[in-house]
Design an enzyme around this catalytic site. Structure first.
Site, PDB file in Angstrom:
ATOM      1  N   ARG A 113       0.825  -1.213   0.000  1.00  0.00           N
ATOM      2  CA  ARG A 113       0.000   0.000   0.000  1.00  0.00           C
ATOM      3  C   ARG A 113       0.860   1.265   0.000  1.00  0.00           C
ATOM      4  O   ARG A 113       0.339   2.368   0.029  1.00  0.00           O
ATOM      5  CB  ARG A 113      -0.955  -0.011   1.195  1.00  0.00           C
ATOM      6  CG  ARG A 113      -0.277   0.055   2.548  1.00  0.00           C
ATOM      7  CD  ARG A 113      -1.216  -0.431   3.645  1.00  0.00           C
ATOM      8  NE  ARG A 113      -2.366   0.428   3.822  1.00  0.00           N
ATOM      9  CZ  ARG A 113      -2.433   1.434   4.671  1.00  0.00           C
ATOM     10  NH1 ARG A 113      -1.387   1.736   5.419  1.00  0.00           N
ATOM     11  NH2 ARG A 113      -3.523   2.155   4.788  1.00  0.00           N
ATOM     12  N   ARG A 122       5.106   7.082  -6.934  1.00  0.00           N
ATOM     13  CA  ARG A 122       4.575   7.866  -8.050  1.00  0.00           C
ATOM     14  C   ARG A 122       5.692   8.331  -8.973  1.00  0.00           C
ATOM     15  O   ARG A 122       6.751   8.753  -8.509  1.00  0.00           O
ATOM     16  CB  ARG A 122       3.839   9.100  -7.531  1.00  0.00           C
ATOM     17  CG  ARG A 122       2.739   8.744  -6.563  1.00  0.00           C
ATOM     18  CD  ARG A 122       1.639   9.774  -6.555  1.00  0.00           C
ATOM     19  NE  ARG A 122       0.710   9.434  -5.493  1.00  0.00           N
ATOM     20  CZ  ARG A 122       0.665  10.046  -4.322  1.00  0.00           C
ATOM     21  NH1 ARG A 122       1.479  11.054  -4.078  1.00  0.00           N
ATOM     22  NH2 ARG A 122      -0.190   9.664  -3.408  1.00  0.00           N
ATOM     23  N   ARG A 146       1.200  -4.238  17.433  1.00  0.00           N
ATOM     24  CA  ARG A 146       2.307  -3.346  17.747  1.00  0.00           C
ATOM     25  C   ARG A 146       1.732  -2.161  18.496  1.00  0.00           C
ATOM     26  O   ARG A 146       0.632  -1.696  18.198  1.00  0.00           O
ATOM     27  CB  ARG A 146       3.026  -2.870  16.477  1.00  0.00           C
ATOM     28  CG  ARG A 146       3.885  -3.927  15.842  1.00  0.00           C
ATOM     29  CD  ARG A 146       5.074  -4.304  16.684  1.00  0.00           C
ATOM     30  NE  ARG A 146       6.127  -3.276  16.635  1.00  0.00           N
ATOM     31  CZ  ARG A 146       7.198  -3.288  17.420  1.00  0.00           C
ATOM     32  NH1 ARG A 146       7.344  -4.212  18.340  1.00  0.00           N
ATOM     33  NH2 ARG A 146       8.118  -2.338  17.289  1.00  0.00           N
ATOM     34  N   ARG A 157       9.205   8.954  13.958  1.00  0.00           N
ATOM     35  CA  ARG A 157       8.898  10.260  13.379  1.00  0.00           C
ATOM     36  C   ARG A 157       8.701  11.305  14.468  1.00  0.00           C
ATOM     37  O   ARG A 157       8.472  10.967  15.637  1.00  0.00           O
ATOM     38  CB  ARG A 157       7.656  10.194  12.479  1.00  0.00           C
ATOM     39  CG  ARG A 157       6.394   9.685  13.134  1.00  0.00           C
ATOM     40  CD  ARG A 157       5.273   9.572  12.111  1.00  0.00           C
ATOM     41  NE  ARG A 157       4.088   8.910  12.655  1.00  0.00           N
ATOM     42  CZ  ARG A 157       2.974   8.691  11.981  1.00  0.00           C
ATOM     43  NH1 ARG A 157       2.882   9.071  10.711  1.00  0.00           N
ATOM     44  NH2 ARG A 157       1.944   8.088  12.528  1.00  0.00           N
ATOM     45  N   GLU A 170       7.487   9.622  18.234  1.00  0.00           N
ATOM     46  CA  GLU A 170       6.702   8.389  18.220  1.00  0.00           C
ATOM     47  C   GLU A 170       7.636   7.179  18.274  1.00  0.00           C
ATOM     48  O   GLU A 170       8.441   6.975  17.367  1.00  0.00           O
ATOM     49  CB  GLU A 170       5.851   8.367  16.944  1.00  0.00           C
ATOM     50  CG  GLU A 170       4.695   7.414  16.953  1.00  0.00           C
ATOM     51  CD  GLU A 170       3.776   7.634  15.759  1.00  0.00           C
ATOM     52  OE1 GLU A 170       3.774   6.768  14.869  1.00  0.00           O
ATOM     53  OE2 GLU A 170       3.089   8.686  15.700  1.00  0.00           O
ATOM     54  N   TYR A 227      -6.516  -3.203  10.081  1.00  0.00           N
ATOM     55  CA  TYR A 227      -6.063  -1.816  10.023  1.00  0.00           C
ATOM     56  C   TYR A 227      -7.012  -1.024   9.148  1.00  0.00           C
ATOM     57  O   TYR A 227      -7.127  -1.256   7.949  1.00  0.00           O
ATOM     58  CB  TYR A 227      -4.637  -1.708   9.482  1.00  0.00           C
ATOM     59  CG  TYR A 227      -4.158  -0.268   9.494  1.00  0.00           C
ATOM     60  CD1 TYR A 227      -3.647   0.289  10.656  1.00  0.00           C
ATOM     61  CD2 TYR A 227      -4.282   0.530   8.374  1.00  0.00           C
ATOM     62  CE1 TYR A 227      -3.251   1.610  10.692  1.00  0.00           C
ATOM     63  CE2 TYR A 227      -3.890   1.860   8.394  1.00  0.00           C
ATOM     64  CZ  TYR A 227      -3.375   2.388   9.557  1.00  0.00           C
ATOM     65  OH  TYR A 227      -2.997   3.703   9.596  1.00  0.00           O
ATOM     66  N   ASP A 230      -8.311   2.863   7.887  1.00  0.00           N
ATOM     67  CA  ASP A 230      -8.229   4.310   7.865  1.00  0.00           C
ATOM     68  C   ASP A 230      -9.569   4.856   8.362  1.00  0.00           C
ATOM     69  O   ASP A 230     -10.577   4.141   8.390  1.00  0.00           O
ATOM     70  CB  ASP A 230      -7.944   4.825   6.446  1.00  0.00           C
ATOM     71  CG  ASP A 230      -6.507   4.588   6.028  1.00  0.00           C
ATOM     72  OD1 ASP A 230      -5.618   4.651   6.903  1.00  0.00           O
ATOM     73  OD2 ASP A 230      -6.264   4.333   4.826  1.00  0.00           O
TER      74      ASP A 230
END
Length: 369
Positions: free
Chosen positions: A173, A177, A250, A281, A301, A349, A351
């Site tokens: 995923r 580009r 996790r 991050r 994080e 998972y 979104d």
């Protein structure tokens, strides 16, 4: 005992809140309970120095569904934020998602043909025909140079495993580009709620009974009796008292800091991709809403192994856990008066737009629409 509610909804995150809203609109009486001291689940924002801090990690709303977009815009106006993070590898910054800017930074390639040729050359050197693991899949997508600097360390920190031991589908995923476009998502509708996600949740739950600091399992039989049906959005294995074993996740640990300056890193997110940096991050929250406050809030994080005392964030959808979930799913299907929904109950998972769509669909089914 006389039923007080039509639905007792366990969890005030997006699935529970959307489902409660639809049922309430249809005239059904709902009770929403949550063990945390706030509603909204992981999209909850904490206001610090006038900045909406994404307490459980950054959430960027994006969808191609006009139905979902129109639905959320009933409750709060969204800004035009576009997620364009950077990657920091040993002090050098690279554009994300992987696009022509990134490839130019690595190889000086200026056309899609040049970039594709470079990636094909690196695939050929390693003789990858059919990717067998995450490492091989990533190299097939972006070449070895990009993989070694921007994917390997980050991924191994994120999952706590060697990239060769992770399944290939995890990386599929990943956006790649061959255009000069730093927008992480291609979705037609994107943005952040103006004033934070709490406005969305407050709108969804307006006029609905909500009990916080309330653990369903401490009084499970009482809550079961209070509703004609229970809508459960927690961990599916916990619902069944882990009788078949524990599903793996996790987890994350967040370290936030308020800084006495207006701008720390100039962007909402920078990923730290080398293995030696312990966090994945740094988020600077004010950039989600184009803040002009005198101070700023940053969050580091840190991925970590999950245990039952930690928050579960990412399901480990490998073969072993998927098989165990399917066994729990069969138990869930035998529960006549319990609806299971959301990221934890479905061990999936999601979104945000996917959770909302799932809750809308489930509510429509319940209402016979």
């Amino acid at each position: 005992m006389k039923t007080k509610y039509d639905y007792v909804i366990v969890g005030s995150g997006l699935f529970g809140a959307v489902f409660a809203y639809k049922m309430n609109q249809a005239g059904h009486k709902c009770l929403v309970i949550d063990k945390r001291d706030h509603q909204g689940g992981n999209i909850y924002c904490e206001n610090v120095e006038g900045i909406n801090v994404h307490k459980y990690g950054p959430h960027i709303f994006h969808t191609n569904s006009k139905e979902v977009w129109d639905f959320v815009n009933q409750f709060v106006e969204f800004n035009h934020f576009r997620y364009s993070p950077l990657a920091n590898y040993k002090g050098t910054l690279y554009n994300l998602p992987f696009n022509m800017h990134t490839f130019y930074q690595f190889w000086g390639t200026q056309t899609p043909e040049e970039a594709k040729q470079k990636i094909e050359e690196q695939k050929a050197e390693l003789n990858i025909k059919k990717p067998q693991n995450l490492e091989e899949q990533a190299i097939s997508l972006v070449g070895n140079d990009v993989y070694e600097r921007l994917i390997k360390g980050y991924t191994e920190k994120q999952w706590g495993r060697n990239a060769k031991d992770l399944p290939s589908f995890i990386i599929k995923r990943l956006p790649v580009r061959y255009t000069y476009d730093n927008n992480y998502f291609n979705d037609k509708y994107q943005g952040i709620p103006i004033g934070g996600y709490n406005k969305l949740i407050d709108g969804l739950l307006e006029g609905i009974d909500v009990q916080l600091n309330t653990d369903y399992f401490e009084n499970k039989s009482s809550f079961d009796e209070m509703g004609t049906k229970v809508v459960y959005t927690g961990k599916i294995d916990e619902f069944f008292d882990y009788q078949l074993g524990y599903l793996n996740y996790r987890s994350l640990r967040f370290e936030s800091e308020t800084l006495d300056k207006a701008n720390h890193q100039g962007i909402a997110a920078i990923n730290y991709t080398e293995r030696e940096v312990p966090y994945t991050r740094i988020i600077e929250h004010k950039h989600f809403e184009y803040g002009t406050q005198d101070k700023t809030v940053i969050t580091k994080e840190y991925p970590q192994e999950w245990d039952k005392d930690k928050e579960p964030y990412y399901p480990v959808n490998d073969e072993t856990n998927s098989s165990l979930y399917n066994r729990y799913k069969k138990l869930a299907e035998a529960e006549n008066n319990v609806i299971f929904g959301g990221r934890l109950a479905e061990y999936k998972y999601y979104d945000m737009h996917q959770v909302i769509a799932s809750a809308l669909k489930r509510a429509e089914k319940e209402l016979g629409l």
